[in-house]
Structure formats: C-alpha cells, structure tokens
Design an enzyme around this catalytic site. Structure first.
Site, PDB file in Angstrom:
ATOM      1  N   ARG A 176      -2.639  -2.223  -3.270  1.00  0.00           N
ATOM      2  CA  ARG A 176      -3.873  -1.479  -2.993  1.00  0.00           C
ATOM      3  C   ARG A 176      -3.859  -0.212  -3.858  1.00  0.00           C
ATOM      4  O   ARG A 176      -2.979   0.629  -3.737  1.00  0.00           O
ATOM      5  CB  ARG A 176      -3.929  -1.084  -1.527  1.00  0.00           C
ATOM      6  CG  ARG A 176      -5.171  -0.293  -1.249  1.00  0.00           C
ATOM      7  CD  ARG A 176      -5.198   0.261   0.145  1.00  0.00           C
ATOM      8  NE  ARG A 176      -6.477   0.949   0.338  1.00  0.00           N
ATOM      9  CZ  ARG A 176      -6.767   1.658   1.397  1.00  0.00           C
ATOM     10  NH1 ARG A 176      -5.895   1.791   2.361  1.00  0.00           N
ATOM     11  NH2 ARG A 176      -7.935   2.236   1.494  1.00  0.00           N
TER      12      ARG A 176
ATOM     13  N   HIS B 243     -17.393   1.293   8.417  1.00  0.00           N
ATOM     14  CA  HIS B 243     -15.932   1.309   8.587  1.00  0.00           C
ATOM     15  C   HIS B 243     -15.574   2.635   9.255  1.00  0.00           C
ATOM     16  O   HIS B 243     -15.677   3.701   8.640  1.00  0.00           O
ATOM     17  CB  HIS B 243     -15.243   1.176   7.218  1.00  0.00           C
ATOM     18  CG  HIS B 243     -13.750   1.249   7.322  1.00  0.00           C
ATOM     19  ND1 HIS B 243     -12.931   0.145   7.188  1.00  0.00           N
ATOM     20  CD2 HIS B 243     -12.928   2.289   7.584  1.00  0.00           C
ATOM     21  CE1 HIS B 243     -11.669   0.516   7.354  1.00  0.00           C
ATOM     22  NE2 HIS B 243     -11.647   1.812   7.596  1.00  0.00           N
TER      23      HIS B 243
ATOM     24  N   GLY C 256     -10.646   1.166  13.290  1.00  0.00           N
ATOM     25  CA  GLY C 256     -10.080   1.409  14.625  1.00  0.00           C
ATOM     26  C   GLY C 256     -11.129   1.790  15.664  1.00  0.00           C
ATOM     27  O   GLY C 256     -11.105   1.303  16.802  1.00  0.00           O
ATOM     28  N   ILE C 257     -12.068   2.655  15.282  1.00  0.00           N
ATOM     29  CA  ILE C 257     -13.104   3.088  16.232  1.00  0.00           C
ATOM     30  C   ILE C 257     -14.207   2.028  16.338  1.00  0.00           C
ATOM     31  O   ILE C 257     -14.618   1.654  17.436  1.00  0.00           O
ATOM     32  CB  ILE C 257     -13.701   4.448  15.799  1.00  0.00           C
ATOM     33  CG1 ILE C 257     -12.604   5.527  15.754  1.00  0.00           C
ATOM     34  CG2 ILE C 257     -14.835   4.866  16.728  1.00  0.00           C
ATOM     35  CD1 ILE C 257     -13.040   6.857  15.160  1.00  0.00           C
ATOM     36  N   GLY C 258     -14.644   1.524  15.192  1.00  0.00           N
ATOM     37  CA  GLY C 258     -15.718   0.521  15.189  1.00  0.00           C
ATOM     38  C   GLY C 258     -15.335  -0.737  15.945  1.00  0.00           C
ATOM     39  O   GLY C 258     -16.170  -1.386  16.577  1.00  0.00           O
TER      40      GLY C 258
ATOM     41  N   ARG D 236     -11.704  15.027   8.331  1.00  0.00           N
ATOM     42  CA  ARG D 236     -12.528  15.381   7.166  1.00  0.00           C
ATOM     43  C   ARG D 236     -13.949  15.702   7.601  1.00  0.00           C
ATOM     44  O   ARG D 236     -14.502  15.024   8.470  1.00  0.00           O
ATOM     45  CB  ARG D 236     -12.563  14.219   6.162  1.00  0.00           C
ATOM     46  CG  ARG D 236     -11.293  14.086   5.348  1.00  0.00           C
ATOM     47  CD  ARG D 236     -11.332  12.839   4.477  1.00  0.00           C
ATOM     48  NE  ARG D 236     -10.379  11.859   4.944  1.00  0.00           N
ATOM     49  CZ  ARG D 236     -10.320  10.591   4.536  1.00  0.00           C
ATOM     50  NH1 ARG D 236     -11.167  10.134   3.640  1.00  0.00           N
ATOM     51  NH2 ARG D 236      -9.404   9.771   5.006  1.00  0.00           N
TER      52      ARG D 236
ATOM     53  N   GLY E  40     -10.427   7.504   8.383  1.00  0.00           N
ATOM     54  CA  GLY E  40     -11.432   7.706   7.339  1.00  0.00           C
ATOM     55  C   GLY E  40     -12.641   6.859   7.714  1.00  0.00           C
ATOM     56  O   GLY E  40     -12.480   5.796   8.318  1.00  0.00           O
TER      57      GLY E  40
ATOM     58  N   HIS F 279     -12.992   2.420   0.454  1.00  0.00           N
ATOM     59  CA  HIS F 279     -12.933   1.380   1.507  1.00  0.00           C
ATOM     60  C   HIS F 279     -13.599   0.092   1.030  1.00  0.00           C
ATOM     61  O   HIS F 279     -14.068  -0.715   1.845  1.00  0.00           O
ATOM     62  CB  HIS F 279     -13.670   1.824   2.800  1.00  0.00           C
ATOM     63  CG  HIS F 279     -13.009   2.927   3.555  1.00  0.00           C
ATOM     64  ND1 HIS F 279     -13.732   3.863   4.252  1.00  0.00           N
ATOM     65  CD2 HIS F 279     -11.712   3.241   3.746  1.00  0.00           C
ATOM     66  CE1 HIS F 279     -12.913   4.713   4.843  1.00  0.00           C
ATOM     67  NE2 HIS F 279     -11.673   4.362   4.544  1.00  0.00           N
TER      68      HIS F 279
ATOM     69  N   GLU G 121      -7.943  -5.752   5.457  1.00  0.00           N
ATOM     70  CA  GLU G 121      -7.796  -5.332   4.066  1.00  0.00           C
ATOM     71  C   GLU G 121      -6.635  -6.053   3.390  1.00  0.00           C
ATOM     72  O   GLU G 121      -6.734  -6.446   2.227  1.00  0.00           O
ATOM     73  CB  GLU G 121      -7.634  -3.806   3.997  1.00  0.00           C
ATOM     74  CG  GLU G 121      -8.941  -3.105   4.371  1.00  0.00           C
ATOM     75  CD  GLU G 121      -8.804  -1.605   4.544  1.00  0.00           C
ATOM     76  OE1 GLU G 121      -8.368  -1.177   5.626  1.00  0.00           O
ATOM     77  OE2 GLU G 121      -9.145  -0.862   3.618  1.00  0.00           O
TER      78      GLU G 121
ATOM     79  N   MET H  62      -9.976   9.357  18.608  1.00  0.00           N
ATOM     80  CA  MET H  62     -11.176   9.043  19.388  1.00  0.00           C
ATOM     81  C   MET H  62     -10.858   8.672  20.840  1.00  0.00           C
ATOM     82  O   MET H  62     -11.600   9.007  21.756  1.00  0.00           O
ATOM     83  CB  MET H  62     -11.964   7.918  18.699  1.00  0.00           C
ATOM     84  CG  MET H  62     -13.270   7.578  19.351  1.00  0.00           C
ATOM     85  SD  MET H  62     -14.388   8.992  19.596  1.00  0.00           S
ATOM     86  CE  MET H  62     -15.149   9.136  17.991  1.00  0.00           C
ATOM     87  N   ARG H  63      -9.721   7.989  21.053  1.00  0.00           N
ATOM     88  CA  ARG H  63      -9.376   7.642  22.442  1.00  0.00           C
ATOM     89  C   ARG H  63      -9.238   8.904  23.288  1.00  0.00           C
ATOM     90  O   ARG H  63      -9.755   8.983  24.406  1.00  0.00           O
ATOM     91  CB  ARG H  63      -8.035   6.882  22.489  1.00  0.00           C
ATOM     92  CG  ARG H  63      -8.150   5.434  22.188  1.00  0.00           C
ATOM     93  CD  ARG H  63      -6.807   4.860  21.894  1.00  0.00           C
ATOM     94  NE  ARG H  63      -6.263   5.475  20.678  1.00  0.00           N
ATOM     95  CZ  ARG H  63      -5.373   4.915  19.877  1.00  0.00           C
ATOM     96  NH1 ARG H  63      -4.875   3.752  20.183  1.00  0.00           N
ATOM     97  NH2 ARG H  63      -4.959   5.512  18.790  1.00  0.00           N
TER      98      ARG H  63
ATOM     99  N   ASN I 176       0.880  -1.175   0.000  1.00  0.00           N
ATOM    100  CA  ASN I 176       0.000   0.000   0.000  1.00  0.00           C
ATOM    101  C   ASN I 176       0.914   1.220   0.000  1.00  0.00           C
ATOM    102  O   ASN I 176       1.526   1.544   1.017  1.00  0.00           O
ATOM    103  CB  ASN I 176      -0.883  -0.032   1.254  1.00  0.00           C
ATOM    104  CG  ASN I 176      -1.854   1.125   1.308  1.00  0.00           C
ATOM    105  OD1 ASN I 176      -1.835   2.005   0.441  1.00  0.00           O
ATOM    106  ND2 ASN I 176      -2.692   1.136   2.317  1.00  0.00           N
TER     107      ASN I 176
HETATM  108  P1  AMP Z   1      -7.803   3.356  11.865  1.00  0.00           P
HETATM  109  O1  AMP Z   1      -7.710   4.484  10.869  1.00  0.00           O
HETATM  110  O2  AMP Z   1      -8.723   2.258  11.438  1.00  0.00           O
HETATM  111  O3  AMP Z   1      -6.473   2.875  12.357  1.00  0.00           O
HETATM  112  O4  AMP Z   1      -8.520   3.989  13.181  1.00  0.00           O
HETATM  113  C1  AMP Z   1      -7.968   5.066  13.893  1.00  0.00           C
HETATM  114  C2  AMP Z   1      -8.975   5.546  14.929  1.00  0.00           C
HETATM  115  O5  AMP Z   1      -9.310   4.475  15.815  1.00  0.00           O
HETATM  116  C3  AMP Z   1      -8.468   6.695  15.786  1.00  0.00           C
HETATM  117  O6  AMP Z   1      -9.471   7.687  15.934  1.00  0.00           O
HETATM  118  C4  AMP Z   1      -8.239   6.020  17.131  1.00  0.00           C
HETATM  119  O7  AMP Z   1      -8.382   6.918  18.184  1.00  0.00           O
HETATM  120  C5  AMP Z   1      -9.364   4.999  17.140  1.00  0.00           C
HETATM  121  N1  AMP Z   1      -9.136   3.994  18.177  1.00  0.00           N
HETATM  122  C6  AMP Z   1      -8.158   3.084  18.274  1.00  0.00           C
HETATM  123  N2  AMP Z   1      -8.248   2.398  19.442  1.00  0.00           N
HETATM  124  C7  AMP Z   1      -9.330   2.918  20.117  1.00  0.00           C
HETATM  125  C8  AMP Z   1      -9.947   2.663  21.387  1.00  0.00           C
HETATM  126  N3  AMP Z   1      -9.466   1.729  22.210  1.00  0.00           N
HETATM  127  N4  AMP Z   1     -11.037   3.398  21.723  1.00  0.00           N
HETATM  128  C9  AMP Z   1     -11.520   4.358  20.904  1.00  0.00           C
HETATM  129  N5  AMP Z   1     -10.983   4.639  19.695  1.00  0.00           N
HETATM  130  C10 AMP Z   1      -9.904   3.948  19.308  1.00  0.00           C
END
Ligand code: AMP
Length: 392
Positions: free
Chosen positions: A84, A199, A322-324, A232, A203, A173, A375, A275-276, A9
């Site tokens: 990708r 997702h 990551g958030i889901g 975004r 993003g 995605h 992915e 989000m954390r 990627n």
């Molecule tokens: P990704 O782009 O799929 O890697 O997701 C990144 C997002 O996932 C960021 O906003 C992170 O803060 C969120 N994330 C990762 N771990 C957690 C967690 N334990 N609780 C809440 N959000 C999380």
C-alpha cells in the site's frame, strides 16, 4: 497465480501485514509489527486457527520485523508482495510493478506525502531484501481518483502552482472507495451505478463513483481536506492559518499539528477521537460529545450532497470504515440530513447491520448499503491482476 499475496502497509515505526489467499475459503493470516526501532517493538497477529499471538521484537527495525513476519506465515509461500503506497501523484493511475524507476517516482512524490511515502519506501526496501525472489507491486491510495475531471481536481489558484508544483486535489482511501463501490455494483445488481461512498474511520472521506470511476472526492492535496475526522479538522477557512499566525503567533508546524492531531472529534468534544466513547458520553449528557457527533454527521451529509453534483444519477450511498460499518446512530443522522435525496432508512436493518456484516438498510428511495471495506483484499486482487496481465 494461485499462491497467496503478502500485503504490506508500512508506516515509519510499523508494518501491517496480511497474507491473502486467492480463494476466500482459506484463512487469512494478518498482524501488525509496531513500535519498530524501540526497545518495546513487538509483533501481534492472528494465526490460521484464529488464535492471537504477541511476540517481543526488542529493537527490531523494518527488516528484522519482516523476517519475524516470514516465520508467522506457517510455511505458506506468497507468490507476490503488494504494497500500500499512499501517494502516486499524477503518474500512477493504477498499480505498478516495483522496479528502480517506480521507487524513484515514489521518492519524487514524497514532497506531497512527507509522512507516508518515505515510510512506504522503507517497507519496499526491506521487503526487497527479505523476499528478494518475489515480484513486488505498488498499489496507490491516490490512483483510483486519477479519473477526476479537472473541474473537480483543480484548486482556484495560480496555474503555475499546479503546473510546476503539482498543487491539485488527489484524494485518498482510493482502494477502499474502489472496493466498496464495485461491491455495491455487484450486490445491487446494477451493472455500474452512481454511488456516493463514505469511508468513515479514524480518517474519513467521501467519493462519487460513476460507472466504476471516481468523479470527485472529499480529500485533496493532503488527507486533511474534507470531512471531520478522528483528530483532523477537515475543511477550515483557508484564511485560518494566517489568522492564527498573526493573532496568536503560532508557527506553521504548530498549526499543522493542531489541525492534524488535535482537532476533529477529539478537538470538538475535548474528550476523545473514539466514536464508541463519544456515543456513550453523549448518551450520558456530555455536551461536547453530542456536538462532536452532530458536526461530524452534518458535515458528512453536506459532503455527500455536494458530491452528488458529480453523478448523472444517484443510485445509492455506501457506508464503510470502522464508524460507517458499526455505528447505526451515525448512519441514521447522516441519512436524516438528506431528506431531499428521498432516502428512507429501514431502522431495524440499520440497527442490526454491524460487526462486519454486509447489508442493505433502506426502505425505498436511493439504496443504502453497509459494506465492510477490504483494502487488503483489493490490494491483493490488483497485485494479482497486474502480474497476470503480464506487466511483470
Ligand atoms: P477505522 O479507522 O476504520 O479502524 O475506524 C476507527 C473508528 O471506528 C473509531 O472512531 C472507532 O471508535 C469506530 N468504531 C469502531 N467500532 C465502533 C462501534 N461499534 N460503534 C461506533 N464506532 C465504532
């Protein structure tokens, strides 16, 4: 083909790699070369023992980074490379074996993804040099959404903009939505269900998947449309651009920058796109963080409700990204905003399904699933499938 697939990627200054074996019992090797072209370029990754490493690659370009990645494969020889590729336009409805014609088609689509496709092409050029003997396959983010019907992909704009310039909704995605919806089919025992997939990472996008095909999705011509994301904006009034230009004298470049990099969770909270951090700030009473989470969740629910119109029957919702995958709070707030779907959350299952765990989190009503996306695994699988079908 039993040999592992090397999944690449490639960004403008980075290469993410994963060596994906054909059986899950063998470890994956994975890593990231970043800051390429600068003096602090480096390669970070994980070996087959699970140990992490960091290697300085001062001044390395994409080709030099791939040569370094090659030395990190522990002597395992890939049988193919899967790339990708962000935008495949209308031509690519599935993965394609890379040749000069496919490269030209990806180049021709660069106007639709000016930040991504040229970087993806750099990766292809470097990989064809370093792994000259291996078959190379392009797997497109847009391909899964090529089954959208015209009523879902057309904007209400003059027809010539579609016909002559390809202005339509494409969706992104796709690899992730394809993977998690297929996995939901397998886990639920429904042969092919009606799924809403969310997702949610940096993003974010939603999709409506019916009998394994994408029927609608929240992203459009670009990955800016739809949900609130890390930085975004997602959907705004299309009159916003003209308003900002007229009233504030902002250039198009500035508007684009603000909507892509200064908005979303970061813009709403005034704090962060993570989000954390937002969850802990909101808990400590930060009003901007609380508002950002509230808008984020409401807009996901609103998008899922809208996309449900694309499904003849709703079997369930799948959370990923990551958030889901990791935020029980976000999942709970989204589900609570959909009482008319008849969703019922199993609070304990929701709390305990994090950290890469796959699980069902409903207590009746439409099924609710958390399914960690894969992915890389999906790109490797599509690469293998294409080569086995003899499109080679
Ligand atoms: P990704 O782009 O799929 O890697 O997701 C990144 C997002 O996932 C960021 O906003 C992170 O803060 C969120 N994330 C990762 N771990 C957690 C967690 N334990 N609780 C809440 N959000 C999380």
């Amino acid at each position: 083909m039993n040999a592992p697939v090397l999944v690449i990627n490639c960004g403008s200054s980075s290469i993410k790699y994963a060596l994906v074996p054909d059986t899950p019992d063998q470890p994956r090797l994975a890593g990231l070369a970043e800051r390429l072209g600068s003096s602090d370029a480096r390669l970070k990754g994980t070996d087959s023992q699970g140990e992490t490493y960091t290697q300085a690659l001062s001044g390395a370009d994409h080709t030099a980074a791939l040569e370094a990645i090659l030395t990190r494969l522990e002597g395992r020889r890939p049988g193919a490379v899967g790339h990708r590729i962000v935008h495949g336009g209308e031509r690519f409805t599935r993965a394609a074996r890379i040749d000069d014609d496919v490269v030209a088609a990806i180049e021709a689509t660069a106007a639709l993804a000016p930040l991504h496709n040229p970087a993806n092409l750099q990766g292809i050029a470097a990989t064809r040099q370093v792994f000259a003997a291996l078959p190379q396959v392009a797997v497109f983010d847009t391909a899964f959404h090529q089954t959208l019907p015209p009523r879902a992909y057309r904007y209400a704009l003059p027809e010539a903009l579609y016909r002559d310039h390809g202005i339509r909704r494409y969706g992104f995605h796709g690899t992730s939505h394809a993977y998690v919806s297929a996995r939901a089919d397998a886990l639920s025992g429904l042969d092919s269900g009606g799924w809403l997939t969310a997702h949610l990472g940096n993003g974010c996008s939603t999709a409506a998947v019916w009998e394994g095909q994408s029927r609608d999705t929240s992203m459009g011509l670009t990955p800016l449309e739809g949900l609130v994301m890390g930085t975004r904006s997602g959907d705004v009034d299309p009159g916003l651009h003209a308003h900002l230009a007229r009233q504030l004298g902002w250039s198009l470049a500035r508007i684009d920058e603000v909507l892509n990099r200064g908005s979303g969770l970061l813009g709403l909270s005034g704090l962060t796109n993570d989000m954390r951090e937002l969850e802990s700030a909101a808990k400590a009473g930060h009003a901007g963080a609380e508002l950002a989470i509230e808008v984020f969740c409401y807009r996901i629910a609103k998008s899922l409700a809208a996309l449900s119109c694309a499904l003849p029957r709703l079997d369930g919702i799948v959370f990923t990204g990551g958030i889901g995958e990791n935020s029980p709070q976000v999942r709970q707030r989204v589900v609570e905003a959909l009482p008319h779907f008849g969703c019922r959350l199993d609070a304990a299952a929701n709390r305990s399904t994090t950290l890469g765990r796959e699980g069902r989190i409903d207590a009746g009503g439409p099924q609710l699933w958390v399914i960690p996306t894969d992915e890389e695994g999906r790109i490797a699988a599509e690469t293998r499938q294409l080569l086995q079908e003899g499109h080679a």
